[in-house]
Design a protein around this motif. Structure first.
Motif, short mmCIF file in Angstrom:
data_model
loop_
_atom_site.label_atom_id
_atom_site.label_comp_id
_atom_site.label_asym_id
_atom_site.label_seq_id
_atom_site.Cartn_x
_atom_site.Cartn_y
_atom_site.Cartn_z
N HIS A 168 0.83 -1.21 0.00
CA HIS A 168 0.00 0.00 0.00
C HIS A 168 0.87 1.27 0.00
N ARG A 216 -2.47 9.95 6.30
CA ARG A 216 -3.73 9.33 5.89
C ARG A 216 -3.90 7.90 6.46
N PHE A 217 -2.81 7.37 7.02
CA PHE A 217 -2.88 6.00 7.56
C PHE A 217 -4.00 5.87 8.60
N ALA A 223 -5.82 1.15 14.52
CA ALA A 223 -5.43 0.20 13.47
C ALA A 223 -4.98 -1.12 14.09
N TYR A 255 -7.10 -4.24 -5.36
CA TYR A 255 -6.21 -4.34 -4.20
C TYR A 255 -6.40 -3.12 -3.31
N TYR A 278 -4.72 -0.37 -2.13
CA TYR A 278 -4.50 1.03 -2.52
C TYR A 278 -5.50 1.46 -3.58
N VAL A 316 -8.67 2.44 -1.93
CA VAL A 316 -8.56 3.74 -1.27
C VAL A 316 -8.71 4.86 -2.31
N GLN A 317 -8.01 4.69 -3.45
CA GLN A 317 -8.06 5.68 -4.52
C GLN A 317 -9.48 5.84 -5.04
N GLU A 337 -11.88 7.51 -2.58
CA GLU A 337 -11.62 8.94 -2.47
C GLU A 337 -12.14 9.68 -3.70
N ALA A 397 -13.37 8.79 1.91
CA ALA A 397 -11.94 8.45 1.92
C ALA A 397 -11.59 7.81 3.26
N MET A 398 -10.83 6.74 3.20
CA MET A 398 -10.43 6.09 4.47
C MET A 398 -8.97 5.68 4.40
N GLY A 399 -8.31 5.76 5.55
CA GLY A 399 -6.89 5.38 5.64
C GLY A 399 -6.77 3.87 5.79
N GLN A 400 -5.49 3.42 5.81
CA GLN A 400 -5.26 1.98 5.95
C GLN A 400 -5.81 1.44 7.27
N SER A 401 -5.75 2.30 8.33
CA SER A 401 -6.20 1.82 9.65
C SER A 401 -7.67 1.46 9.64
N TYR A 407 -8.15 -1.73 5.95
CA TYR A 407 -7.74 -3.14 6.05
C TYR A 407 -8.55 -3.95 7.09
N PRO A 408 -8.80 -3.39 8.29
CA PRO A 408 -9.69 -4.14 9.20
C PRO A 408 -11.06 -4.39 8.57
N LEU A 450 -11.73 -4.75 5.35
CA LEU A 450 -11.59 -5.83 4.37
C LEU A 450 -11.49 -7.19 5.08
N TYR A 451 -10.71 -7.25 6.15
CA TYR A 451 -10.55 -8.52 6.88
C TYR A 451 -11.89 -8.98 7.45
#
Lengths: 608, 110
Positions: free
Chosen positions: A71, A88-89, A95, B26, B28, B31-32, B35, B43-47, B50-51, B53-54
């Motif tokens: 990512h 942005r994380f 997390a 995938y 990223y 996310v794109q 947004e 828009a959402m961050g990885q934090s 990913y949870p 998606l899991y």
């Protein structure tokens, strides 16, 4: 580092499933891959912190790290500044928590099952520990003094109206007290005396018994007087009559535990039996000497004594039946062997007194109220009390139950097991409700003739057998399994006493008829109403009792448990003719016992 | 515009399912797309992603596979499962009803 040099390390960092497929992937080495990734330190450190803190399995961490690396790399490839991507994380702590939670949800079903099973085991252990601790810590509360209720009547009686002091003095002088002497010689002396009291005219010991009775005429007068008094007035328990030094119990310190009804000492019981035996022996002596007045005095005294209230314990009532039977036996022997001893008035008066004993059902002699009190007392000493009539078995209570159980060793063993299976135990309310239900059935059954109520007693017996036979029910109703006593024997003994009473009264009526008519009647109907109000009922069949002359002598009998008229004959058992062998009410007895139950007269052997 | 987390919790999974309806993607990429297609609202961050998606994967609504991308980088691709499609249809109907109701109340412009 060359690929060859890294090979051993990679093996350790390869999942087993890959190795089994012959691949050394090093997939678990996510930290190495993170180091090798072309990412700025800020991103690398962020990924390292997040993944490490998830505390997931190594393969799960590797997958998360791989995804985050990709990512960040994609974002950087797209020309995003690293500060913006890191910003942005999102919240790092959130997390970690969310990734961990979500990844765990993805774990195999077996893992989830094991996890819940582990939680279950812990929850079980925890709850069991609480129950276990509660079982050990809770205490029974003794709130009702049942002994005081038992003693209420005796204590309300003025000392001069109590028969016990007079009885006690006579028994001491007769050498029959103390009952629990400190030395064995005295016990042996008493045993000899008790044996002597059973002697009959013609026995080798009879002369000795005659001398003994002649030497204690004053005591016999005292005994008869005591027998005629209204109540015995014995106060049970610590501080009561048992503390009297003459009883020989004074060396045993009275303790509060003695107020426990199950452990109540009944020293007056043997004393009463011996006293009745002395007067019974005197009646035999009077008969031998032709002293009709003395014979009547003795039998009237014994019959009155059998009806003198002592205690409400069934064992005392059983002893009273034994005392009454003693009088009936002496009357029977007199009518058979010395029929002319008494004049008509004496015979009539004595017969009337014997006929007044009891009623038509065992309930006229027995009350199970003391049984109920004894059980409730046991329960209050074993169970806690929530103040609303309920509670749970205590550890102290389970130990107490083991000491007082008189059921099978299996039940006693289960009492020990209660420490391990406390959750299966019934509550105080459950146990009392079941006990009271069973006792109510028996109390109602006692108020009917046994031939009609036998099924009720059997139902209760079967229920108690079911409780004792099932581990679950035994634990639920542990005190019942340990202590319940069927009242069947009380009912059967009362029936036997009533049968003998009716037989002897009929025998006396037959003797009076013979004196008037010079012969015995053809049928018992001829005695009614002059000598008998009605022909007595056979306590087993419900029909009128049977009568016949055998060798010119009258025999009055019941058809016995097999309900077949064998002509007044009985089965031989161990070389003896037992008159009451067939006096049984259960069906099992009917299958193996033949012959009749002799109510009056000489039994004859039943020939096959 | 920042969306309240309670609202995002309901909208996020549906938005992701909707994006995956068009084909596998995938992280990223998602996310794109979120947004861009939501003008940054979702828009959402990885934090968060990913949870999310899991969780969808644990529920069996999406599935994933690892594949090598053109740039030689390993990526995890997600796609919609049969259950996920059903869930998306049901969720879409609910959101439409909700939107209609909010519109009637004047919360949404007509």
């Amino acid at each position: 580092m060359s690929e060859t040099a890294r090979q051993p390390k990679l093996i350790w960092k390869t999942p087993l499933r890959d190795l089994l497929r012959g691949r050394i992937t090093g997939r678990l080495d996510w930290e190495g891959r993170l180091k090798r990734a072309e990412l700025p330190d800020t991103a690398r450190e962020l990924i390292l912190r997040v993944v490490k803190r998830t505390r997931l399995w190594r393969l799960e961490k590797a997958a998360v790290a791989e995804e985050l690396i990709a990512h960040f790399a994609d974002a950087l490839d797209a020309g995003r500044p690293i500060d913006s991507v890191v910003e942005r994380f999102g919240d790092e702590n959130a997390a970690v928590k969310l990734i961990r939670r979500a990844k765990k949800r993805n774990r195999p079903l077996v893992w989830h099952a094991l996890r819940f099973a582990t939680y279950g085991v812990w929850a079980l252990l925890l709850s069991y520990s609480v129950v276990f601790a509660n079982f050990y810590l809770r205490q029974p509360v003794v709130s009702v003094d049942y002994l005081a209720q038992i003693n209420a009547d005796a204590l309300a009686l003025p000392p001069e109206k109590r028969a016990w002091p007079m009885l006690e003095r006579a028994m001491v002088n007769l050498g029959l007290l103390p009952l629990y002497p400190l030395n064995d010689d005295a016990t042996e002396q008493q045993r000899k005396l008790a044996k002597l009291l059973e002697s009959n005219p013609g026995d080798p010991a009879w002369p000795e018994l005659m001398r003994y009775l002649d030497a204690h005429d004053a005591e016999l007068v005292q005994l008869r007087a005591a027998f005629h008094m209204q109540k015995l007035g014995f106060v049970f328990g610590p501080g009561g009559t048992q503390s009297d030094p003459v009883l020989g119990l004074s060396n045993r310190p009275a303790s509060e535990a003695d107020r426990f009804l199950v452990r109540t000492l009944l020293p007056e019981l043997d004393c009463r039996r011996y006293a009745a035996s002395v007067v019974g022996a005197d009646a035999r002596l009077a008969r031998q000497r032709g002293d009709a007045e003395r014979f009547v005095r003795d039998l009237e005294a014994i019959t009155a004594f059998a009806q003198q209230p002592d205690s409400p314990f069934p064992v005392n009532q059983l002893a009273n039946i034994g005392i009454f039977t003693l009088a009936v036996d002496e009357m029977d022997a007199m009518l058979r062997d010395s029929p002319s001893l008494l004049n008509g008035d004496q015979l009539l008066a004595l017969t009337h007194q014997i006929a007044r004993y009891g009623g038509d059902t065992a309930g006229s002699l027995f009350s199970l109220e003391s049984d109920r009190m004894t059980f409730h007392d046991l329960i209050q000493r074993c169970y806690s009390d929530d103040g609303h009539g309920n509670g749970e078995l205590t550890f102290a209570g389970s130990k107490l139950l083991q000491t007082v159980a008189f059921a099978s060793s299996e039940v006693e063993g289960l009492a020990v097991a209660t420490t391990g299976v406390t959750t299966l135990l019934g509550s105080r309310r459950d146990v009392l409700a079941e006990y009271d239900r069973l006792l109510d059935i028996e109390e109602r059954a006692l108020d009917r003739p046994l031939r009609e109520s036998a099924k009720d007693f059997t139902d209760v017996t079967n229920r108690v057998r079911e409780i004792r036979g099932s581990r679950v029910l035994t634990l639920k109703y542990l005190p019942i399994a340990c202590r319940f006593q069927n009242a069947w024997q009380c009912a059967a003994n009362a029936e036997r006493a009533f049968g003998r009473r009716d037989g002897v009264c009929t025998g006396a009526a037959l003797e009076l008829f013979r004196r008037r008519n010079g012969r015995y009647p053809e049928r018992l109907d001829e005695l009614v109403p002059t000598s008998l109000p009605a022909v007595p009922t056979d306590r087993i069949s419900g029909d009128p009792v049977r009568y016949r002359l055998i060798d010119g002598k009258p025999v009055v009998y019941s058809v016995g448990c097999d309900r077949i008229d064998d002509g007044g004959r009985v089965m031989m058992q161990n070389g003896d003719l037992i008159e009451a062998l067939a006096a049984e009410w259960d069906k099992a007895a009917a299958r193996k016992i033949r012959g009749d139950w002799i109510l009056f007269g000489m039994p004859q052997e039943l020939t096959p | 515009m920042k969306i309240e987390s309670d609202l995002m919790r309901g909208a996020g999974p549906v938005a992701v399912l909707r994006l995956l309806e068009g084909g596998e993607k995938y992280g990223y990429e998602l996310v794109q797309a979120l947004e861009k297609q939501s003008d940054g609202v979702l828009a959402m961050g990885q934090s968060t992603l990913y949870p999310l998606l899991y969780n969808l994967e644990a529920k069996g609504l999406i599935a994933s596979r690892t594949a090598m991308a053109g740039n030689g980088r390993e990526r995890r691709y997600y796609w919609l499962t049969g259950n996920g499609k059903k869930k998306l249809i049901a969720a879409t109907e609910q959101w439409q009803s909700l939107a209609a109701a909010m519109a009637k109340l004047g919360v949404l412009g007509t």
